[in-house]
Motif scaffolding. Structure first.
Motif, short mmCIF file in Angstrom:
data_model
loop_
_atom_site.label_atom_id
_atom_site.label_comp_id
_atom_site.label_asym_id
_atom_site.label_seq_id
_atom_site.Cartn_x
_atom_site.Cartn_y
_atom_site.Cartn_z
N PRO A 551 0.90 -1.32 -0.13
CA PRO A 551 0.02 -0.10 0.12
C PRO A 551 0.77 1.22 -0.02
CG PRO A 551 -0.20 -1.13 2.02
CD PRO A 551 0.59 -1.84 1.12
N LEU A 552 2.07 1.08 0.61
CA LEU A 552 3.05 2.23 0.43
C LEU A 552 3.36 2.66 -0.99
CD1 LEU A 552 4.96 1.86 3.99
CD2 LEU A 552 2.91 3.01 3.33
N ALA A 553 3.55 1.55 -1.72
CA ALA A 553 3.94 1.60 -3.11
C ALA A 553 2.99 2.32 -3.83
CB ALA A 553 4.43 0.35 -3.61
N ASP A 554 1.71 2.06 -3.66
CA ASP A 554 0.65 2.60 -4.14
C ASP A 554 0.39 4.15 -3.92
OD1 ASP A 554 -0.26 0.26 -5.42
OD2 ASP A 554 -1.53 -0.11 -4.09
N ARG A 555 0.64 4.57 -2.65
CA ARG A 555 0.52 5.86 -2.29
C ARG A 555 1.82 6.65 -2.65
NH1 ARG A 555 -0.24 5.23 4.05
NH2 ARG A 555 0.11 7.43 4.04
N THR A 556 2.85 6.03 -2.82
CA THR A 556 4.12 6.66 -3.18
C THR A 556 3.80 7.26 -5.02
OG1 THR A 556 5.27 5.40 -1.67
CG2 THR A 556 6.47 6.44 -4.01
N LYS A 557 3.42 6.27 -5.54
CA LYS A 557 2.82 6.46 -6.87
C LYS A 557 1.84 7.50 -6.97
CE LYS A 557 3.01 1.51 -8.33
NZ LYS A 557 2.51 0.31 -8.71
N GLY A 558 0.93 7.62 -6.09
CA GLY A 558 0.04 8.82 -6.10
C GLY A 558 0.67 10.09 -5.97
N LEU A 559 1.78 9.91 -5.13
CA LEU A 559 2.45 11.42 -4.51
C LEU A 559 3.29 11.69 -5.86
CD1 LEU A 559 2.69 13.15 -1.98
CD2 LEU A 559 5.21 12.23 -1.98
N VAL A 560 3.61 10.83 -6.67
CA VAL A 560 4.33 11.16 -8.06
C VAL A 560 3.40 11.87 -8.74
CG1 VAL A 560 5.30 10.16 -9.93
CG2 VAL A 560 6.04 9.20 -7.89
N LYS A 561 2.07 11.54 -8.81
CA LYS A 561 1.18 12.23 -9.78
C LYS A 561 0.93 13.67 -9.22
CE LYS A 561 -0.98 7.77 -11.11
NZ LYS A 561 -2.28 6.96 -10.98
N GLN A 562 0.75 13.70 -7.83
CA GLN A 562 0.52 14.86 -7.42
C GLN A 562 1.64 15.92 -7.48
OE1 GLN A 562 -0.32 13.24 -3.39
NE2 GLN A 562 -2.02 14.83 -3.12
N ILE A 563 2.97 15.56 -7.74
CA ILE A 563 4.04 16.40 -7.74
C ILE A 563 4.02 16.90 -9.31
CG2 ILE A 563 6.82 16.46 -8.15
CD1 ILE A 563 6.70 14.92 -5.57
N ASP A 564 3.79 15.85 -10.20
CA ASP A 564 3.47 16.03 -11.74
C ASP A 564 2.42 17.11 -11.57
OD1 ASP A 564 5.53 14.52 -12.35
OD2 ASP A 564 4.40 12.77 -12.83
N LEU A 565 1.32 17.04 -11.09
CA LEU A 565 0.39 17.71 -11.18
C LEU A 565 0.75 19.38 -10.77
CD1 LEU A 565 -2.70 18.65 -11.81
CD2 LEU A 565 -3.26 17.82 -9.64
N LEU A 566 1.25 19.41 -9.42
CA LEU A 566 1.67 20.66 -8.97
C LEU A 566 2.52 21.45 -9.92
CD1 LEU A 566 2.42 19.71 -5.40
CD2 LEU A 566 0.80 21.42 -6.14
N TYR A 567 3.51 20.75 -10.74
CA TYR A 567 4.51 21.37 -11.68
C TYR A 567 3.48 21.92 -12.63
CZ TYR A 567 7.37 22.08 -15.39
OH TYR A 567 8.21 22.82 -16.56
N LYS A 568 2.55 21.10 -13.34
CA LYS A 568 1.75 21.48 -14.58
C LYS A 568 0.95 22.73 -13.97
CE LYS A 568 1.48 16.80 -16.10
NZ LYS A 568 0.66 15.85 -16.43
N LEU A 569 0.35 22.87 -12.85
CA LEU A 569 -0.56 23.89 -12.49
C LEU A 569 0.36 25.24 -12.31
CD1 LEU A 569 -2.66 22.31 -9.64
CD2 LEU A 569 -3.42 22.97 -12.17
#
Length: 713
Positions: A551-569
């Protein structure tokens, strides 16, 4: 090796090869004339890197009192797999020469000094620098002194050096069935046969890559190659022998390599004496004189088949592949092991080849067969197989052959070239360990992956905080801009609204991210602490730890998507800020400058984003390696895995016409959904292909232009 490291190597290789192309464009020399001189400069750069690293290590040992303070000796450097370079041969000294110095003469002096200090290299180094334009020589030296090359060491520079050996020395050889051996295939062979003692022989040694990788294997176990192993080689081309000697010397190694055609000659008289034989012989040679090899003691299984040449009327061996295979077996001692690359068609060849193969299988010495997909070779797309023989195989396995179909295991390096990642190599080797009953090594590998997960977790916080700090700087600047831009005449509230909305979305997304990041980092730290205090050593503990991290791996992948989204925003908001001031004249007010400044900050923000994302992905990556192993071998015991591996009995091989093709036995893997499909990696692969195509198009255009110029058009 991380994705960034791999990308850096690719960039270095591309830039160096572009430098070599300057010789074709800006000198009157042909490739056959400049190949050795350029390799000589690369040799000096590689030797210098190893020299400087060894010198620093020696001085540190002296400062720590681990060795006496005295003049340094060649033996001090050889112990650290380097050469004690004479002053005039040190790369930095060459770069310090005055502008009007004769660089050609200086390089000649450097080569002569090295040969005098290192007898195994006598008359081996290139010295033909007189034909080079002085400015071109200086430019080459500068190119090879880039920051990336000054700091390159170990496998990084080794790969570059091998890359150039392939690019220059082997570019014409493939037409004769010869191929530069990709390092990952050499490493696979080394991992299976484990050449850690005695006589190591390569009867078709090329540039000596098998010897270098063997030395790494020995040294990784804390032993001294020069005390454990003796290298012997044969190679039919004198120029290639020079390259092999240079390759060995730059790694502080020595070997007895002689010029000979192994089809007809055994200059070392090693029949039955080798502890290890390793080779990548020329494939499918069909002009071997049958009369010269008939009755050779190295052919205990007989000739594989004879045809008569219509022109010469001489009898020739129809295909030399089984001559090589028989030679390799015959060179082995009673406990010797062999590993070699062979054409994929050899494992199922019929007629005389099938008879020889049957006799070989009946010895019980065929140990491991590994099928490799196409595109592993730099110069051809052919698939191949790695054969491994073991004359000391224990009785309980003499009736078995391990078949591994690794055609679906690969990493894409460029559009045309694949290889194995270090972890893929380790995982394939783990299959061999389980087949040999070495369960603990498998468990140790999994435990090592948990160590790597902890190591990567420890680096995550700094990486993500660096991204956040730069993001906050840009965000604060954008908010200040949004608050004050209303003062610009002509910009009303409706025009400012898209920027305000974008900043609101950025702030809300950032708030959610910060909560998720804090929780995740705390949980990851707890996982690292628990597994550090109580390392998962048993198979049951390792399964439990892997499930705990899932589950930590899944949450880590989620954080990657959040970081990518922050950069795009942030990028979107910066663009909107620029749009608001687009019609303002340059320097009209501070807002124009601020908008442009924030846009310029996006590039370093993106670099920090990539670093943070890469670091987060690494922890997940090593968890994925554990998952790959445990899903296939849940009890840490060898089992047949459809589409991957199977231990095949002699009876099964006989029923299949004595075929040794792994794919014939392992079956087909059931279709499965790839939960770890990496969309960004797929895009990177597409980018690699486009970059390669663009590079090829540019090269073709330049070549066409050169042809037109030569024609006077």
């Amino acid at each position: 090796m991380t994705g960034n490291a791999l990308k850096n190597i690719e960039q270095i290789e591309a830039s160096l090869w572009d430098a070599a192309d300057q010789l074709r464009s800006n000198s009157k020399l042909t490739s056959s004339e400049y190949v050795m001189p350029v390799l000589g400069i690369i040799f000096l750069r590689h030797a210098a890197n190893r020299y400087y690293a060894a010198k620093a290590a020696i001085e540190a040992d002296q400062a720590a009192g681990k060795m006496p303070k005295r003049p340094l000796l060649q033996a001090d450097f050889k112990k650290r797999r380097a050469m004690l370079l004479p002053r005039e041969a040190q790369f930095d000294e060459l770069l310090r020469l005055p502008k009007d110095a004769d660089l050609g003469a200086a390089l000649l002096g450097a080569m002569n000094a090295i040969e005098a200090a290192f007898p195994p290299l006598a008359d081996q180094l290139p010295k033909d620098y007189e034909g080079f334009d002085p400015d071109l020589l200086e430019n080459l030296l500068r190119i090879f002194d880039s920051e990336a090359l000054r700091t390159a060491s170990g496998d990084v520079f080794g790969r570059i050096y091998e890359y150039f050996l392939m690019k220059f020395a082997m570019q014409g050889a493939q037409d004769n069935g010869e191929f530069f051996t990709p390092p990952s295939l050499v490493q696979t062979i080394v991992n299976v046969i484990e050449p850690d003692h005695g006589v190591v022989f390569d009867p078709a040694c090329g540039s000596g890559g098998m010897f270098v990788q063997s030395s790494h294997f020995v040294e990784e176990r804390g032993r001294d190659t020069s005390h454990e192993v003796t290298f012997y080689g044969q190679e039919k081309t004198g120029t290639t022998i020079r390259l092999a000697n240079m390759n060995l010397a730059v790694h502080g190694l020595e070997g007895d390599i002689r010029e000979a055609n192994t089809f007809y000659e055994d200059l070392h008289s090693l029949f039955g004496r080798c502890d290890f034989v390793m080779a990548n012989p020329p494939f499918n040679v069909d002009m071997v004189d049958a009369s010269r090899v008939s009755g050779d003691c190295r052919l205990p299984f007989g000739l594989p088949g004879i045809t008569k040449n219509k022109q010469t009327k001489k009898e020739t061996v129809s295909n030399g592949n089984y001559l090589w295979i028989s030679y390799f077996w015959s060179y082995l001692s009673e406990t010797g092991r062999a590993g070699f690359v062979m054409s994929s068609q050899a494992s199922s060849g019929g007629h005389g080849e099938a008879l020889v193969r049957r006799k070989l299988v009946e010895t019980g010495d065929v140990d491991v067969m590994i099928a490799i997909r196409s595109n592993f070779f730099y110069t051809r797309t052919v698939p191949c197989e790695l054969w491994h023989l073991d004359r000391g195989k224990p009785e309980e396995r003499r009736d078995l052959v391990l078949m591994i179909d690794a055609r679906n295991v690969y990493r894409k390096v460029t559009r045309k070239i694949y290889d194995f990642s270090p972890e893929q190599l380790a995982n394939l080797t783990a299959i061999v360990w389980l087949y040999r009953g070495q369960r603990q090594r498998f468990l140790d590998l999994v435990a090592g992956y948990f160590d790597r997960i902890r190591d990567e977790i420890a680096l995550i916080e700094d990486a993500v905080l660096a991204f956040e700090e730069r993001l906050v700087e840009i965000e604060d600047g954008l908010k200040a801009f949004a608050d004050g831009v209303g003062g610009i005449a002509g910009i009303d509230e409706a025009q400012r609204k898209p920027l305000a909305d974008a900043l609101t979305e950025l702030t809300e997304t950032e708030s959610a991210y910060e909560t998720d990041r804090a929780t995740l980092l705390n949980t990851l730290a707890t996982f690292a602490e628990v597994t550090s205090k109580t390392p998962p050593d048993s198979n049951e503990e390792q399964h439990a730890a892997r499930h705990a991290f899932a589950p930590l791996a899944d949450r880590t992948k989620g954080l990657v998507k959040q970081i990518d989204l922050l950069y795009k925003l942030a990028a979107r908001a910066a663009q909107l800020a620029q749009d608001l001031t687009r019609d303002e004249p340059e320097g009209a007010n501070s807002f124009v400058r601020d908008a442009k400044a924030m846009s310029r900050r996006l590039k370093p923000l993106d670099a920090d984003r990539k670093t943070a994302v890469e670091q987060l992905k690494l922890a997940v990556y090593f968890h994925r390696q554990i998952l790959w192993l445990q899903e296939r071998f849940p009890e840490a015991e060898f089992v047949a895995v459809p589409g991957l591996c199977k231990a095949v009995t002699r009876a099964e091989i006989e029923a299949a016409d004595w075929s040794l093709t792994p794919g014939r036995y392992v079956g087909v893997a059931p279709p499965e959904e790839d939960e770890n499909f990496d969309f960004e990696q797929t895009l990177r692969d597409i980018h690699i292909e486009l970059a390669d195509l663009n590079r090829e198009a540019a090269e073709l255009a330049a070549r066409i232009q050169e042809n037109f110029e030569e024609l006077g058009v």
